[in-house]
Every structure is written in structure tokens, then in C-alpha cells.
Design a protein around this motif. Structure first.
Motif, PDB file in Angstrom:
ATOM      1  N   THR A   1       0.822  -1.221   0.000  1.00  0.00           N
ATOM      2  CA  THR A   1       0.000   0.000   0.000  1.00  0.00           C
ATOM      3  C   THR A   1       0.851   1.264   0.000  1.00  0.00           C
ATOM      4  N   VAL A   2       2.136   1.136  -0.339  1.00  0.00           N
ATOM      5  CA  VAL A   2       2.974   2.332  -0.459  1.00  0.00           C
ATOM      6  C   VAL A   2       2.404   3.221  -1.559  1.00  0.00           C
ATOM      7  N   ALA A   3       2.218   4.503  -1.264  1.00  0.00           N
ATOM      8  CA  ALA A   3       1.649   5.419  -2.241  1.00  0.00           C
ATOM      9  C   ALA A   3       2.629   5.706  -3.375  1.00  0.00           C
TER      10      ALA A   3
ATOM     11  N   VAL B   1       6.496  -8.207   0.346  1.00  0.00           N
ATOM     12  CA  VAL B   1       5.275  -8.405  -0.438  1.00  0.00           C
ATOM     13  C   VAL B   1       4.977  -7.105  -1.168  1.00  0.00           C
ATOM     14  N   ILE B   2       4.795  -7.204  -2.493  1.00  0.00           N
ATOM     15  CA  ILE B   2       4.449  -6.037  -3.288  1.00  0.00           C
ATOM     16  C   ILE B   2       3.171  -6.327  -4.066  1.00  0.00           C
ATOM     17  N   SER B   3       2.561  -5.284  -4.596  1.00  0.00           N
ATOM     18  CA  SER B   3       1.315  -5.442  -5.343  1.00  0.00           C
ATOM     19  C   SER B   3       1.624  -5.718  -6.820  1.00  0.00           C
ATOM     20  N   PRO B   4       0.644  -6.235  -7.582  1.00  0.00           N
ATOM     21  CA  PRO B   4       0.867  -6.441  -9.018  1.00  0.00           C
ATOM     22  C   PRO B   4       1.265  -5.154  -9.739  1.00  0.00           C
ATOM     23  N   ALA B   5       0.662  -4.039  -9.359  1.00  0.00           N
ATOM     24  CA  ALA B   5       1.004  -2.765 -10.001  1.00  0.00           C
ATOM     25  C   ALA B   5       2.458  -2.388  -9.710  1.00  0.00           C
ATOM     26  N   GLN B   6       2.890  -2.615  -8.479  1.00  0.00           N
ATOM     27  CA  GLN B   6       4.279  -2.312  -8.133  1.00  0.00           C
ATOM     28  C   GLN B   6       5.237  -3.223  -8.886  1.00  0.00           C
ATOM     29  N   LEU B   7       4.822  -4.472  -9.107  1.00  0.00           N
ATOM     30  CA  LEU B   7       5.661  -5.396  -9.871  1.00  0.00           C
ATOM     31  C   LEU B   7       5.899  -4.857 -11.276  1.00  0.00           C
ATOM     32  N   MET B   8       4.855  -4.328 -11.890  1.00  0.00           N
ATOM     33  CA  MET B   8       5.007  -3.768 -13.233  1.00  0.00           C
ATOM     34  C   MET B   8       5.924  -2.549 -13.216  1.00  0.00           C
ATOM     35  N   GLU B   9       5.804  -1.723 -12.197  1.00  0.00           N
ATOM     36  CA  GLU B   9       6.657  -0.529 -12.103  1.00  0.00           C
ATOM     37  C   GLU B   9       8.121  -0.897 -11.879  1.00  0.00           C
ATOM     38  N   LEU B  10       8.336  -1.961 -11.132  1.00  0.00           N
ATOM     39  CA  LEU B  10       9.704  -2.360 -10.816  1.00  0.00           C
ATOM     40  C   LEU B  10      10.303  -3.315 -11.838  1.00  0.00           C
ATOM     41  N   ALA B  11       9.502  -3.759 -12.812  1.00  0.00           N
ATOM     42  CA  ALA B  11       9.980  -4.740 -13.786  1.00  0.00           C
ATOM     43  C   ALA B  11      11.272  -4.319 -14.486  1.00  0.00           C
ATOM     44  N   PRO B  12      11.406  -3.051 -14.942  1.00  0.00           N
ATOM     45  CA  PRO B  12      12.671  -2.666 -15.583  1.00  0.00           C
ATOM     46  C   PRO B  12      13.879  -2.811 -14.658  1.00  0.00           C
ATOM     47  N   ALA B  13      13.684  -2.463 -13.382  1.00  0.00           N
ATOM     48  CA  ALA B  13      14.789  -2.580 -12.425  1.00  0.00           C
ATOM     49  C   ALA B  13      15.128  -4.043 -12.174  1.00  0.00           C
ATOM     50  N   PHE B  14      14.096  -4.897 -12.083  1.00  0.00           N
ATOM     51  CA  PHE B  14      14.356  -6.328 -11.904  1.00  0.00           C
ATOM     52  C   PHE B  14      15.098  -6.892 -13.117  1.00  0.00           C
ATOM     53  N   ALA B  15      14.659  -6.488 -14.311  1.00  0.00           N
ATOM     54  CA  ALA B  15      15.298  -6.975 -15.535  1.00  0.00           C
ATOM     55  C   ALA B  15      16.761  -6.548 -15.600  1.00  0.00           C
ATOM     56  N   ALA B  16      17.009  -5.284 -15.258  1.00  0.00           N
ATOM     57  CA  ALA B  16      18.381  -4.783 -15.286  1.00  0.00           C
ATOM     58  C   ALA B  16      19.255  -5.508 -14.267  1.00  0.00           C
ATOM     59  N   GLN B  17      18.648  -5.883 -13.146  1.00  0.00           N
ATOM     60  CA  GLN B  17      19.404  -6.547 -12.087  1.00  0.00           C
ATOM     61  C   GLN B  17      19.933  -7.901 -12.534  1.00  0.00           C
ATOM     62  N   ILE B  18      19.145  -8.626 -13.336  1.00  0.00           N
ATOM     63  CA  ILE B  18      19.562  -9.945 -13.772  1.00  0.00           C
ATOM     64  C   ILE B  18      20.144  -9.931 -15.186  1.00  0.00           C
ATOM     65  N   GLY B  19      20.332  -8.728 -15.711  1.00  0.00           N
ATOM     66  CA  GLY B  19      20.998  -8.601 -17.013  1.00  0.00           C
ATOM     67  C   GLY B  19      20.122  -8.856 -18.221  1.00  0.00           C
ATOM     68  N   VAL B  20      18.829  -8.716 -18.084  1.00  0.00           N
ATOM     69  CA  VAL B  20      17.909  -8.920 -19.202  1.00  0.00           C
ATOM     70  C   VAL B  20      17.685  -7.621 -19.949  1.00  0.00           C
TER      71      VAL B  20
END
Length: 207
Positions: free
Chosen positions: A167-169, A184-203
């Protein structure tokens, strides 16, 4: 939190290793005061100035801090247990190595909060703004960020267990996105963080 009847503080400044039991600090100017190692039990600090106040290794137990304000407050290695912090306006607070247990931080704004190597257990940040907080190498257990703003947060080397970010604004992670295991994060937060996750694993993501 319900406090017992309190006695108004009539002193000046603070004493290192002082013992304050059932005391109300109402609008007291504690700027540049030194209360290192002091113990505050069943106390209320209302509208106090905490600029450069030295409270390293102090202990706050069953206490409420409301509307406190200041820059450079030193709470390094302090212990806060069963404490409420309400509508604080603080900057550059040093809480590295501190222990927070059953603490609620509600409302207000804290800039450059230093919680490096701190231990947080059963802590709630609610409706507050944390600008560039540093959780580096901290240990967070059952911590909830509820309807608050996290700007440029540093989670480097943090350890998380049952940390709720859903529920972080506003969730803005500057460093340590790879340390969110245990959160635990929300589905919307997962989408927002997806680029950072991808960059972290070199994708690489390309259209």
C-alpha cells in the motif's frame, strides 16, 4: 497509546544517562542538548525542537513523540520500544545501529533517515513521507509501509522478513531492488519495478 498522568518538564536541556519517567516535554527547546544514554519511560515529547540533539544509545519506552522537529538529531544505537512518532518534521536523523520494536511512525516527513544496520521488528510507517531513507544492511521483520511515500530508498544489503510494501503510495527504490526477497508487493508495483528487476539480472528489454 495511553500514557499515565505526566509531570511537566521544568529543567533545562538534558542530562547524559538521565532518567526521565512520566515526564511531559511540552514545546521544550532541546536543540544541541546532550542526553546520550538517557532513558525515557512513559514520556511525551510534544512540539520539541531536536536540532542536533544528542540521544545516542538513549532508550524510549512506552512513549509518544508528537510534532517533534529538527535537523541532525543523533539517535545512533538508540532503543525504541512501544513508541509512537506522530507528525514529525525531521532531517538527517541518525538511527544507525538502533533497535525499533513495536514502533509506529505516523504522518509527517523525514528526510535522509539513516537506519543503516538497524533492527526493526513490528514497525509501521503510516501516511508519512520518507525522502532518501537509508536501510543499508538493516534487518526488517514484520515491517509495514502503509500509505506512505518512499523516495530514493536505499535497501542495499538489507534483510527482509514479512515486509509489506503493497500500500505504499509512491515506491521509488534507488538501490537494493535485488534485496526485496521477503517483501510483499502489489501487481502494479511489480510492473513498475519490472525494468529494475530486468536490469538486475541482465535482461535487455527491446521492442
Amino acid at each position: 497509546m495511553r500514557l499515565p498522568p505526566l509531570v511537566p518538564y521544568a529543567g533545562e536541556g538534558l542530562e547524559p544517562d538521565g532518567d526521565y519517567d512520566g515526564v511531559r516535554f511540552d514545546g521544550v527547546d532541546l536543540a544541541d542538548a546532550s542526553g546520550r544514554g538517557a532513558r525515557f519511560m512513559d514520556c511525551a515529547l510534544d512540539g520539541c525542537a531536536l536540532d542536533r540533539t544528542e540521544l545516542g544509545r538513549a532508550r524510549f519506552i512506552d512513549s509518544v513523540l508528537t510534532g517533534v522537529r529538527g535537523v541532525g538529531t543523533d539517535l545512533a544505537e538508540a532503543s525504541l520500544r512501544d513508541v509512537e512518532v506522530v507528525d514529525a518534521r525531521l532531517g538527517g536523523v541518525q538511527l544507525h545501529g538502533a533497535v525499533l520494536e513495536r514502533v509506529v511512525v505516523r504522518g509527517g516527513k523525514i528526510d535522509y533517515l539513516n537506519l543503516r544496520k538497524a533492527r526493526l521488528k513490528d514497525v509501521v510507517f503510516e501516511g508519512c513521507v520518507l525522502s532518501e531513507p537509508d536501510f543499508g544492511d538493516a534487518h526488517l521483520v514484520r515491517v509495514e509501509f502503509r500509505d506512505c511515500v518512499l523516495k530514493r530508498a536505499d535497501f542495499s544489503a538489507v534483510r527482509m522478513e514479512s515486509v509489506d510494501l503493497r500500500t505504499v503510495a509512491e515506491l521509488d527504490i534507488a538501490r537494493g531492488v535485488d534485496r526485496l526477497a521477503g517483501a510483499v508487493i502489489s501487481p502494479a508495483q511489480l510492473m513498475e519495478l519490472a525494468p529494475a528487476f530486468a536490469a538486475q539480472i541482465g535482461v535487455r528489454v527491446e521492442a
